[in-house]
Design an enzyme around this catalytic site. Sequence first.
Site, PDB file in Angstrom:
ATOM      1  N   HIS A 264       0.850  -1.190   0.000  1.00  0.00           N
ATOM      2  CA  HIS A 264       0.000   0.000   0.000  1.00  0.00           C
ATOM      3  C   HIS A 264       0.880   1.232   0.000  1.00  0.00           C
ATOM      4  CE1 HIS A 264      -3.153   2.843   1.121  1.00  0.00           C
ATOM      5  NE2 HIS A 264      -3.977   1.938   0.642  1.00  0.00           N
ATOM      6  N   GLU A 324      -7.884  -5.174  -0.209  1.00  0.00           N
ATOM      7  CA  GLU A 324      -8.419  -5.952  -1.317  1.00  0.00           C
ATOM      8  C   GLU A 324      -8.357  -7.454  -1.056  1.00  0.00           C
ATOM      9  OE1 GLU A 324      -9.940  -4.040  -3.027  1.00  0.00           O
ATOM     10  OE2 GLU A 324      -8.817  -2.740  -4.371  1.00  0.00           O
TER      11      GLU A 324
HETATM   12  N1  ACO Z   1       3.840  -7.702  -4.767  1.00  0.00           N
HETATM   13  C1  ACO Z   1       5.165  -7.752  -5.054  1.00  0.00           C
HETATM   14  N2  ACO Z   1       5.988  -6.694  -4.968  1.00  0.00           N
HETATM   15  C2  ACO Z   1       5.455  -5.527  -4.561  1.00  0.00           C
HETATM   16  C3  ACO Z   1       4.094  -5.403  -4.245  1.00  0.00           C
HETATM   17  C4  ACO Z   1       3.273  -6.539  -4.343  1.00  0.00           C
HETATM   18  N3  ACO Z   1       1.954  -6.494  -4.073  1.00  0.00           N
HETATM   19  N4  ACO Z   1       3.836  -4.115  -3.885  1.00  0.00           N
HETATM   20  C5  ACO Z   1       4.998  -3.465  -3.997  1.00  0.00           C
HETATM   21  N5  ACO Z   1       5.971  -4.314  -4.397  1.00  0.00           N
HETATM   22  C6  ACO Z   1       7.389  -3.993  -4.623  1.00  0.00           C
HETATM   23  C7  ACO Z   1       7.560  -3.351  -6.005  1.00  0.00           C
HETATM   24  O1  ACO Z   1       7.782  -4.306  -7.005  1.00  0.00           O
HETATM   25  C8  ACO Z   1       8.763  -2.467  -5.774  1.00  0.00           C
HETATM   26  O2  ACO Z   1       9.935  -3.260  -5.819  1.00  0.00           O
HETATM   27  P1  ACO Z   1      11.215  -2.784  -6.697  1.00  0.00           P
HETATM   28  O3  ACO Z   1      11.623  -1.497  -6.060  1.00  0.00           O
HETATM   29  O4  ACO Z   1      12.172  -3.907  -6.517  1.00  0.00           O
HETATM   30  O5  ACO Z   1      10.697  -2.619  -8.093  1.00  0.00           O
HETATM   31  C9  ACO Z   1       8.585  -1.989  -4.321  1.00  0.00           C
HETATM   32  O6  ACO Z   1       7.782  -2.992  -3.680  1.00  0.00           O
HETATM   33  C10 ACO Z   1       7.892  -0.645  -4.224  1.00  0.00           C
HETATM   34  O7  ACO Z   1       6.747  -0.640  -5.060  1.00  0.00           O
HETATM   35  P2  ACO Z   1       5.988   0.699  -5.518  1.00  0.00           P
HETATM   36  O8  ACO Z   1       5.134   0.422  -6.696  1.00  0.00           O
HETATM   37  O9  ACO Z   1       6.980   1.832  -5.631  1.00  0.00           O
HETATM   38  O10 ACO Z   1       5.128   1.019  -4.241  1.00  0.00           O
HETATM   39  P3  ACO Z   1       3.844   1.927  -4.237  1.00  0.00           P
HETATM   40  O11 ACO Z   1       3.710   2.492  -2.880  1.00  0.00           O
HETATM   41  O12 ACO Z   1       3.839   2.878  -5.365  1.00  0.00           O
HETATM   42  O13 ACO Z   1       2.724   0.820  -4.535  1.00  0.00           O
HETATM   43  C11 ACO Z   1       0.759  -0.420  -4.638  1.00  0.00           C
HETATM   44  C12 ACO Z   1       1.563   0.629  -3.849  1.00  0.00           C
HETATM   45  C13 ACO Z   1       0.483   0.115  -6.053  1.00  0.00           C
HETATM   46  C14 ACO Z   1      -0.568  -0.677  -3.946  1.00  0.00           C
HETATM   47  C15 ACO Z   1       1.590  -1.742  -4.723  1.00  0.00           C
HETATM   48  O14 ACO Z   1       1.893  -2.215  -3.434  1.00  0.00           O
HETATM   49  C16 ACO Z   1       0.894  -2.819  -5.552  1.00  0.00           C
HETATM   50  O15 ACO Z   1       1.027  -2.827  -6.780  1.00  0.00           O
HETATM   51  N6  ACO Z   1       0.127  -3.763  -4.897  1.00  0.00           N
HETATM   52  C17 ACO Z   1      -0.597  -4.778  -5.623  1.00  0.00           C
HETATM   53  C18 ACO Z   1      -1.916  -4.207  -6.153  1.00  0.00           C
HETATM   54  C19 ACO Z   1      -2.942  -3.975  -5.043  1.00  0.00           C
HETATM   55  O16 ACO Z   1      -3.125  -4.810  -4.155  1.00  0.00           O
HETATM   56  N7  ACO Z   1      -3.647  -2.827  -5.152  1.00  0.00           N
HETATM   57  C20 ACO Z   1      -4.686  -2.438  -4.195  1.00  0.00           C
HETATM   58  C21 ACO Z   1      -4.182  -1.346  -3.280  1.00  0.00           C
HETATM   59  S1  ACO Z   1      -5.404  -0.931  -2.080  1.00  0.00           S
HETATM   60  C22 ACO Z   1      -6.463   0.151  -2.843  1.00  0.00           C
HETATM   61  O17 ACO Z   1      -6.107   0.919  -3.697  1.00  0.00           O
HETATM   62  C23 ACO Z   1      -7.864   0.155  -2.468  1.00  0.00           C
END
Ligand code: ACO
Length: 388
Positions: A264, A324
């Site tokens: 998140h 989620e």
């Molecule tokens: N699975 C695997 N790796 C992850 C995940 C995940 N769910 N979430 C983040 N990471 C990793 C990324 O790959 C990244 O690694 P890297 O630096 O080696 O490339 C690092 O963690 C940081 O990721 P960011 O995208 O910069 O983090 P951000 O804060 O922007 O992302 C987000 C938040 C978009 C929710 C992300 O965690 C994600 O994609 N989760 C999966 C989708 C999801 O569950 N969305 C619902 C969110 S809740 C809502 O909106 C109601």
Amino acid sequence: MTAAVIAPPAPFISGLAGVVAAQTRLSHVDGEAGQLLLAGYPVEVLAPRATFEEVTYLLWHRALPTAAQLAAFTHALAAQRELPPAARPLLQAAAAAQLPVMDALRLAAGTLSLAPDSAAPDLSVSGVGLLARFPTIVAAYWRLRQGQAPIAPRPDLGHAANYLYMLSAIVPSAERTRGLETYLNTVVDHGLNASTFTARVIISTGSDLVSALVGAIGALKGPLHGGAPGPALDMVFEIGDAGRAEAFLRAKLDRRERLMGFGHRVYRVRDPRADVLAAAAVRFFGSDSAGDRALYDLARSVESTALALLAERHPERPLQTNVEFYTAPLLHGLDLPTDLFSPTFAVSRAAGWIAHCIEHQATGRLIRPQSEYIGPRDLAFVPLAQRD
Ligand code: ACO
């Protein structure tokens, strides 16, 4: 006369992470403590107890309603569920093309400009008819897409119960209604998330509420925001057996895929909404024999494996369960197919979007950040005939 002071541009922050772009009384997200307040009430206190109408009234009018206020608000919502006639052919065309439900919702939400009062200057008035019709659009489209006739709304049922009724033609039990109502209350508002920001930007230009809602639907649709619970459940189904979870999830991470339902932007600890929904799922599965308790148990086990693997892959960054992940078993238990997960999120979040529009309208300030130019400068123009 003193000249207006223009602040120097702030440094660029990718994704606006951590930037405070609004003040709000609607919800407070504490990402370090894992706490969510809805207009002052902890989500775990409010969501399982109140009706969706009560929570909406709270957000729009800044106080829980009295019995008389709630009755009037519930009645006003129930009286405005019918869609404008123009929505029907649009939904039929969308069904013929088998469009995703979020696309059909976005298309038909635009027709709500034709509904009475949709352009009322007081957004807490125009908002009633718009919020009332979101479930009607989703349910009507869902049935049309399956070759079934839409079911007319029942004004004697509350917002949540009527939504389930319009989907299935069955008046839901009190337990089912409570399960959905707890879900709707849990996800109704969440600070300046992407779709709420979108709605606030649109209303800040002096535009109308229908435009703000249509834009917000588009933002919510993306898999990084509201589109995750369907894939999260698909992942649990695909794993099928707790013994396969580790190999399956490792392979996914090796392919650099994201595990849906984890991570998140704001929470560094477990999303408090995940616990509210997990508790609602347990209560529901305990009370309703149709509930799929085995799926819930599998989800629990997949969750603990996923958390261990994410900690191993990203020791520098806490990646915890988000809302989620437990949306999926709860909505599945309520017999909602995965295609309806994001649209059901929109049915709830629409109340939050409208609340933010009401709040933003009071300040009247245009949201207009800046960009940092990083392209080339002073290029010489080459006439078309001379370009390679
Ligand atoms: N699975 C695997 N790796 C992850 C995940 C995940 N769910 N979430 C983040 N990471 C990793 C990324 O790959 C990244 O690694 P890297 O630096 O080696 O490339 C690092 O963690 C940081 O990721 P960011 O995208 O910069 O983090 P951000 O804060 O922007 O992302 C987000 C938040 C978009 C929710 C992300 O965690 C994600 O994609 N989760 C999966 C989708 C999801 O569950 N969305 C619902 C969110 S809740 C809502 O909106 C109601």
